[in-house]
Design a protein around this motif. Sequence first.
Motif, short mmCIF file in Angstrom:
data_model
loop_
_atom_site.label_atom_id
_atom_site.label_comp_id
_atom_site.label_asym_id
_atom_site.label_seq_id
_atom_site.Cartn_x
_atom_site.Cartn_y
_atom_site.Cartn_z
N VAL A 113 -39.74 -16.24 -4.00
CA VAL A 113 -40.49 -15.16 -3.71
C VAL A 113 -39.80 -13.93 -3.24
CG1 VAL A 113 -42.41 -13.95 -2.60
CG2 VAL A 113 -42.69 -16.23 -3.40
N VAL A 114 -38.83 -14.03 -2.47
CA VAL A 114 -37.79 -13.07 -1.75
C VAL A 114 -36.97 -12.63 -2.79
CG1 VAL A 114 -35.95 -12.34 -0.17
CG2 VAL A 114 -38.05 -13.83 0.69
N ILE A 119 -34.64 -8.69 -6.93
CA ILE A 119 -34.59 -8.63 -8.36
C ILE A 119 -35.26 -7.34 -9.00
CG2 ILE A 119 -34.85 -9.42 -10.81
CD1 ILE A 119 -34.33 -12.18 -9.75
N GLN A 120 -36.56 -7.35 -8.56
CA GLN A 120 -37.57 -6.34 -9.00
C GLN A 120 -37.04 -5.03 -8.21
OE1 GLN A 120 -41.55 -7.48 -8.11
NE2 GLN A 120 -41.68 -8.28 -9.89
N ILE A 143 -29.63 -12.79 0.26
CA ILE A 143 -30.66 -13.18 0.93
C ILE A 143 -30.47 -14.12 2.05
CG2 ILE A 143 -32.73 -14.66 0.35
CD1 ILE A 143 -32.69 -13.55 -2.47
N LYS A 144 -29.43 -15.04 1.88
CA LYS A 144 -29.20 -15.96 3.00
C LYS A 144 -28.61 -15.11 4.20
CE LYS A 144 -26.73 -20.21 3.65
NZ LYS A 144 -25.99 -21.27 3.07
N ARG A 145 -27.84 -14.07 3.91
CA ARG A 145 -27.43 -13.26 5.03
C ARG A 145 -28.28 -12.53 5.72
NH1 ARG A 145 -23.33 -11.24 2.37
NH2 ARG A 145 -24.33 -9.37 1.57
N ASN A 149 -33.24 -17.48 8.50
CA ASN A 149 -34.28 -18.39 8.49
C ASN A 149 -34.75 -19.19 7.43
OD1 ASN A 149 -35.24 -15.91 8.06
ND2 ASN A 149 -37.31 -16.60 8.81
N LEU A 150 -34.62 -18.63 6.21
CA LEU A 150 -35.07 -19.41 5.15
C LEU A 150 -34.32 -20.51 4.45
CD1 LEU A 150 -36.06 -16.21 2.97
CD2 LEU A 150 -37.42 -17.70 4.23
N PHE A 151 -33.09 -20.75 5.36
CA PHE A 151 -32.32 -21.74 4.83
C PHE A 151 -31.77 -22.60 5.83
CE2 PHE A 151 -31.66 -17.95 2.04
CZ PHE A 151 -31.51 -18.61 0.56
#
Length: 164
Positions: A113-114, A119-120, A143-145, A149-151
Amino acid sequence: MEPANIESSNLLSKINKMATELGIENPKEVTVVKLEDTDDPNKKTLELIQGSWDNSAPWFVVTKGDKVYILSSLEAVLHLIKSMQDAKYETFNLKLEKAILENLPVDFNDVWVVAMSEIQSRLSKTKNKNLLDIDIRKLVQDIKRHHPNLFLRLKDFPFPPQGR
């Protein structure tokens, strides 16, 4: 270019092979026509070499120098373009999925989703709306940077000591 010349040059067998690769069941029945000049520069003639005038597209058109063209319906060409676009998006999605999974997401769907939101956002800020121009690996790293908390972080997991 005589019909016998087309046959003797093995051009018909190449056309029949091409027809087979296109999924035509009986390539010997495919329509092959020869396009020839006339005295009038605004007119050309077609001579049937193989198949029949009643066959549906695609037709193979042989011109000077044994160049082969395919004549097809607009509907078939539009279907081909749509199929290519679908394949492009599917490939993009698979590459994005792989890049996300390689970075050990805590919840794959949250990262997806992120990523789609990012991308959009990127596409809306640029005149170039081509998905293929997005560096997927860099996108996931960004995104990871920004959302660590998502990884999962392997250094947070205790591993047994080496050399028992």
